[in-house]
Each structure stands twice: as structure tokens, then as C-alpha cells.
Design a protein around this motif. Structure first.
Motif, PDB file in Angstrom:
ATOM      1  N   HIS A  67       0.813  -1.225   0.000  1.00 45.65           N
ATOM      2  CA  HIS A  67       0.000   0.000   0.000  1.00 45.65           C
ATOM      3  C   HIS A  67       0.843   1.270   0.000  1.00 45.65           C
ATOM      4  O   HIS A  67       0.292   2.357  -0.021  1.00 45.65           O
ATOM      5  CB  HIS A  67      -0.898   0.000   1.236  1.00 45.65           C
ATOM      6  N   ARG A 288      -4.755  -7.230   1.292  1.00 46.87           N
ATOM      7  CA  ARG A 288      -5.651  -6.665   2.299  1.00 46.87           C
ATOM      8  C   ARG A 288      -7.016  -6.390   1.682  1.00 46.87           C
ATOM      9  O   ARG A 288      -7.100  -6.041   0.495  1.00 46.87           O
ATOM     10  CB  ARG A 288      -5.131  -5.326   2.804  1.00 46.87           C
ATOM     11  N   THR A 360       1.846  -6.989  16.651  1.00 42.48           N
ATOM     12  CA  THR A 360       1.568  -6.601  15.268  1.00 42.48           C
ATOM     13  C   THR A 360       2.443  -7.373  14.277  1.00 42.48           C
ATOM     14  O   THR A 360       3.589  -7.690  14.577  1.00 42.48           O
ATOM     15  CB  THR A 360       1.881  -5.095  15.112  1.00 42.48           C
ATOM     16  N   GLU A 379      -5.653  -8.840  10.856  1.00 36.50           N
ATOM     17  CA  GLU A 379      -5.332  -7.543  11.433  1.00 36.50           C
ATOM     18  C   GLU A 379      -6.494  -6.624  11.085  1.00 36.50           C
ATOM     19  O   GLU A 379      -7.188  -6.822  10.085  1.00 36.50           O
ATOM     20  CB  GLU A 379      -4.032  -6.981  10.846  1.00 36.50           C
ATOM     21  N   ASN A 381      -6.499  -3.924   9.744  1.00 35.94           N
ATOM     22  CA  ASN A 381      -6.315  -3.310   8.434  1.00 35.94           C
ATOM     23  C   ASN A 381      -6.765  -4.199   7.269  1.00 35.94           C
ATOM     24  O   ASN A 381      -6.644  -3.816   6.106  1.00 35.94           O
ATOM     25  CB  ASN A 381      -4.855  -2.890   8.244  1.00 35.94           C
ATOM     26  N   LEU A 459      -6.497   6.484  15.908  1.00 33.22           N
ATOM     27  CA  LEU A 459      -5.102   6.057  15.788  1.00 33.22           C
ATOM     28  C   LEU A 459      -4.288   7.282  15.409  1.00 33.22           C
ATOM     29  O   LEU A 459      -4.601   7.942  14.422  1.00 33.22           O
ATOM     30  CB  LEU A 459      -4.994   4.985  14.692  1.00 33.22           C
ATOM     31  N   SER A 506       6.308   1.931  15.936  1.00 37.02           N
ATOM     32  CA  SER A 506       5.970   1.294  14.670  1.00 37.02           C
ATOM     33  C   SER A 506       7.113   0.387  14.221  1.00 37.02           C
ATOM     34  O   SER A 506       8.278   0.694  14.453  1.00 37.02           O
ATOM     35  CB  SER A 506       5.734   2.367  13.603  1.00 37.02           C
ATOM     36  N   GLY A 507       6.771  -0.712  13.582  1.00 37.61           N
ATOM     37  CA  GLY A 507       7.807  -1.578  13.031  1.00 37.61           C
ATOM     38  C   GLY A 507       8.152  -1.201  11.600  1.00 37.61           C
ATOM     39  O   GLY A 507       9.104  -1.708  11.030  1.00 37.61           O
ATOM     40  N   GLU A 509       7.760   2.294  10.367  1.00 40.99           N
ATOM     41  CA  GLU A 509       8.025   3.724  10.196  1.00 40.99           C
ATOM     42  C   GLU A 509       8.812   4.227  11.397  1.00 40.99           C
ATOM     43  O   GLU A 509       8.752   3.621  12.469  1.00 40.99           O
ATOM     44  CB  GLU A 509       6.715   4.515  10.163  1.00 40.99           C
TER      45      GLU A 509
END
Ligand code: NG1
Ligand code: ZN
Length: 536
Positions: A67, A288, A360, A379, A381, A459, A506-507, A509
Motif C-alpha cells: 500500500h 488486504r 503486530t 489484522e 487493516n 489512531l 511502529s515496526g 516507520e
């Protein structure tokens, strides 16, 4: 060694600032595409080693940035059963990619070969594919050079969705065995899905039109291709494919796609939303899925990964009961901390199914889901799938039905075993699953949305000096460091009704994320702001 040295010189690694390293994260190596050529070459070396270590089983490599914007790309390794690269090997990937020179690269390669006791005489096999990003072409060239320099056999499947590549890896390794996963070709994937779809629908009617937004990514052409395999005389499935322009790379994921819909909580502006039409969005590599509709009264209503998860768990739970397998087949649901609390309550209290929360990243969910006979994992998302154990699949096939209703349930379960991608979350397969369930229940999206009310949530992304200071426990739901932060969050949460909030690094970012939910929208927003200030 000479071959690797010479080839590596053609695909140099871009040095990072001092003290910075490339890391194999939740999504493999992912960044601006112009940094990835050398990385892709080196991933080729690792894929060869991995295949040889596993006795020549085929390893997959997927080139995609899902994405993310069109200028990004990514390289990710797929293990023989179609699941993600084993965690221990992420370190080896990182070691190879960060070797500062071609000579040091060869050293690391040789050291890994010795340390992991890899026999270089075993033949290696690698299969790969890429999404529609223009940079993919150069990256597969570098990858192929890495494979050639290590004398690996390889198959270039060209443009694929991520789940198609996962399918092909598993199909390759299971070919000719009793556990064959399907024909080893893209066509085999379509045939398997279409056949299972017809069997799972069992003559029921699919109501109205489904509009599918494909994020202007690889899902567009692949979905259109798949639809040709559905026999029109057996199922009438009216699909309108939109945002499927893959010729203008700059519009990939732009104001459309599953990530846009989920994060912006609104429908893509193009095409203009038509009230009441059943819609869904795929992301840029079609793993997704998010459903939604524009409602004349309530505006926009979204059905995300948590909704797909609870819908699937409810339907499959009922089928298992009708099939008389309730005591034999253990069903469980796996979520992350981002799952809406209302979905967790619905699954535990109404469906009476166990829920496990993991950190996550789908590799964690996938692993835990494998512990059930039927493991449903998504997830929020929209990335997820349902895993069936060999025992469960055998029970569907070998149980002697005592009534037509029991036979129907067993046959439907067996069909779902083929319809649902067992390797990884797959938007096309998940979409077919949702359509099957809605057809069986004769439900509209509104009926589906009525099963429970989501808690309002928020979020936020918070820029922090050093995200590594934020360490978590309890499946990322609590901060262990910095000291004292969690106490402050607990104090803040106490001030609101039905509230929950957590912060984590975040993993993917360089930032922290804060999630908050509460009884009302304004409270959820306020709580998120408060917690954001605590960790800022
Ligand atoms: P990070 O950046 O670690 O929050 C994001 C998503 C995950 C997962 C990964 C991999 C959120 C809150 N986080 O992870 O769900 O999909 O990217 O793509 O959506
Ligand atoms: Zn994706």
C-alpha cells in the motif's frame, strides 16, 4: 566467490549514514525503490542459501511495497509452505545486506554457509514475482543475477499479487505429493479458487453488484482474469472492477485502496460513491481487504479486518456445529491490540470462541493461528486468513454424514478449505469468502454491520526522538519502557468510559503509534491526544 564478486559489483548497495543499517522488518526490506537494487541482489544470495539449507525446496521472493507510494518498493522472502521467512533468518538477511563491500559480502556469505552447515552442492530453487511498480523490473534483474551467481535454478512469474506468489511457492513444493496444494501456475490458482467458490456457494444467490476498488494495483488485472474462470451457468457474480489502471504508475494507491479506506475512514472519491452499493477495496498487492458502503442516512460504514474475522468465525463456527464436529475441531481467533474491543467482546461473549492477542505483524498471528484446528486471524487493516489443520480437513472429508444438513455443512467446510488461501492473507480469496457467507446468510452489508457496534477509536502517529526507547509487553498492549509511562497512560484511561489505549513503536516507520478507543468519538479523540502527549 568470483561469480558473486563480479555480479555484486554490478548491483552496488547504497551506503547509509554512519550508525544506520538496513533491516529486514515485518514487510521484508521496504524503502524508496532506488535504494533496493543491491538489496535485491543480496536477497537472491540468501534465498539460494535458504533453499539449499532446506534440501532444495523452492523459496519465494516477492518484490512489492503493497500500500506504500508508487516510488517505494520492497523485497520479501517466502518459506517453502508459503509462509513468511523463519524469524532466525531475518538476521542473516540483515547481515548480508549490510556488508559494506563486495568482498565483505562474500565473507558473510561464506560464513553463513559454514555456520549453517549448508551444502552448496544441493541444488537451489527460487521462484519470484513482482507487483506493477515500474521499479520492479530492475529489481528482479538484480535478483536473478544473485541467483545466477549462486547457481540457483529459478522461475520468474512476472507480475503477480503477493498471495499468488505464496500460492505458487507452496504448490511447487507440494507438487505430486498427497498434500498437493494445486497446479503450479497462475492459471492453477484461478482454477482452484473458481472451483472452490462454486462448491462453497452451493447454488445460493449473490445479491446485487459488488464494486471492487483495486488501488490501481496488480489486483485489478488479476481479479478481472480470475472472473473469467467462474462458470456463468453455476454462479451469477456481478462484479464491477474499478481503480484498475496499472498503466499510470503514479496513481497506484493514490486516494484509493484498502489502506486509504481504513486510515481515512471514507470511500475513495473516484468513482463517485453510489449510495447503497456493496463495495470493497484491495491494497496495492492484493493481500488486504476492506468492505464498506455509502449510506444515505449514516454516511459511510466500513467493515474492516475485525469484521471479516468475526463474520468468518461465526459462519465457520455454525458449520462446525451442524457438521457434528464441535467436540473434535477447536476454533480460535487471533487478533492484535488494534482490534476493536467490540469485536473481541462479540467473539468471546457471543460466539463463545477463544481470542488470543499477538504483537503486530501477520507472521505472529499466523503462527498462533496454527495452534488451532481452525485458526481465524486478521489484522484490523484487513490482512488475514483462516487456517485449517490437516486433522480438520480430514474430518470434513471423512465424517460419515447422518443427515442432508450435516452433509451440506461438511461439504461447505471442505470447500472453504480450498477457497481460503492457506499460505497468507489474500484479498481475492477473502473477498470470495465474504461473498459466500453473505450469500449463505442472505445478508446485506447492513445486516453484517448490525452484529455489533464498533467502539469509536482513534489512531495517531507521534513523532518521537528515538522510537527504540518504547518497549512493550503483553502483546504490545503495555509499555515496559520508558519507566513510568505506562502508569501515566493507565491514569488517563481511567478517566473515560469503556476506554482502552496503548502506545508502541511502529515496526515499519520511524514513529510511535497511539491507539485509543472509548464509549464516544469525542472521548476516544481526547484520550488519544492525552496519551500522545504522554509519550511525546
Ligand atoms: P506498524 O508500522 O508496525 O504499526 C503496520 C501496520 C500493521 C502491519 C504492518 C506491516 C497498523 C497500525 N500497523 O505496522 O498492521 O500491517 O504495518 O505492513 O496498521
Ligand atoms: Zn499488501
Amino acid at each position: 566467490d568470483r561469480a558473486i564478486l563480479e555480479a555484486s559489483a554490478r548491483h552496488p548497495i547504497v551506503p547509509l549514514e554512519k550508525g544506520k543499517f538496513y533491516t529486514y522488518g515485518t514487510a521484508g526490506f521496504r524503502m524508496k525503490a532506488d535504494l533496493l537494487e543491491g538489496i535485491s541482489f543480496r536477497v537472491g544470495l540468501l534465498a539460494s542459501l535458504r533453499s539449499r539449507k532446506l534440501n532444495g525446496q523452492a523459496i519465494g521472493v516477492m518484490i512489492t511495497a503493497s500500500h506504500n507510494p508508487a516510488a517505494d518498493n520492497g523485497v520479501k522472502i517466502v518459506d517453502p509452505l508459503g509462509d513468511m521467512l523463519e524469524q532466525d533468518w531475518e538476521r542473516y538477511a540483515t547481515a548480508l545486506v549490510n556488508a559494506p563491500s563486495d568482498e565483505q559480502l562474500v565473507e558473510v556469505y561464506n560464513r553463513l554457509t559454514t555456520d549453517l552447515k549448508i551444502d552448496l552442492k544441493i541444488p537451489a530453487k527460487v521462484v519470484y514475482g513482482r507487483d506493477t511498480r515500474p521499479s520492479g523490473h530492475k529489481l528482479v534483474t538484480a535478483l536473478a543475477d544473485g541467483l545466477e551467481s549462486t547457481k540457483a535454478e529459478y522461475v520468474d512469474y512476472k507480475i503477480l499479487t503477493t498471495p499468488q506468489l505464496h500460492y505458487l511457492v507452496r504448490a511447487t513444493n507440494s507438487e505430486g505429493t498427497p498434500l498437493s496444494y494445486g497446479k503450479v501456475s497462475e492459471v492453477g490458482y484461478y482454477e482452484k479458487l473458481a472451483e472452490a467458490f462454486v462448491r462453497a456457494i452451493r447454488g445460493r444467490r449473490i445479491n446485487g453488484t459488488l464494486q471492487v476498488d483495486c488501488a490501481n494495483g496488480v489486483g485489478g488485472p488479476k481479479l478481472s482474469e480470475f472472473l473469467k474462470y467462474i462458470p456463468k451457468d453455476k454462479v451469477s457474480f456481478d462484479v464491477k472492477v474499478v481503480n484498475d489502471d496499472v498503466l499510470r504508475p503514479e496513481i497506484l494507491n493514490l486516494d484509493c485502496g484498502a489502506d486509504f479506506v481504513k486510515t481515512k475512514q471514507r470511500a475513495p472519491p473516484i468513482p463517485k460513491p453510489q449510495p447503497g452499493v456493496r463495495c470493497c477495496s484491495l491494497d496495492g498487492d492484493a493481500d488486504r481487504l476492506i468492505y464498506y458502503w455509502a449510506d444515505p442516512e449514516s454516511g459511510f460504514v466500513m467493515l474492516d479486518g475485525d469484521r471479516i474475522s468475526s463474520l468468518a468465525a461465526s459462519f465457520i463456527g455454525d458449520l462446525v456445529e451442524s457438521a457434528g464436529l464441535k467436540d473434535e475441531v477447536r476454533i480460535g481467533v487471533v487478533q492484535t491490540a488494534y482490534a476493536n474491543g467490540a469485536s473481541t467482546n462479540y467473539i468471546t461473549q457471543h460466539l463463545k470462541l477463544p481470542v488470543i492477542c499477538t504483537p503486530t505483524g501477520v507472521k505472529h498471528l499466523h503462527h498462533v493461528a496454527q495452534g488451532f484446528d481452525i485458526g481465524v486471524y486478521f489484522e484490523a487493516n484487513g490482512h488475514g486468513t483462516v487456517l485449517f489443520s490437516p486433522d480438520a480437513l480430514n474430518a470434513f472429508k471423512n465424517t460419515e454424514p447422518q443427515s442432508p444438513a450435516q452433509k451440506d455443512a461438511l461439504d461447505t467446510l471442505a470447500a472453504l478449505g480450498d477457497l481460503i488461501n492457506q499460505t497468507v492473507g489474500d484479498a481475492i480469496s477473502d473477498m470470495l469468502l465474504v461473498e459466500v457467507i453473505l450469500a449463505h446468510k442472505n445478508w446485506t452489508l447492513r445486516d453484517w454491520a448490525m452484529t455489533y457496534a464498533d467502539l469509536p477509536n482513534r489512531l495517531v502517529r507521534v513523532e518521537v526522538g528515538n522510537k527504540d526507547l518504547f518497549q512493550t509487553t503483553d502483546a504490545e498492549r503495555r509499555l515496559s519502557h520508558p519507566e513510568g509511562a505506562q502508569d501515566e497512560i493507565d491514569q488517563a484511561v481511567k478517566k473515560y468510559k469503556d476506554a482502552r489505549s496503548f502506545a508502541r513503536a511502529s515496526g515499519t516507520e520511524n514513529a510511535c503509534r497511539v491507539y485509543a478507543e472509548a464509549a464516544s468519538r469525542s472521548e476516544a479523540n481526547e484520550l488519544a491526544e492525552r496519551v500522545a502527549r504522554i509519550i511525546e
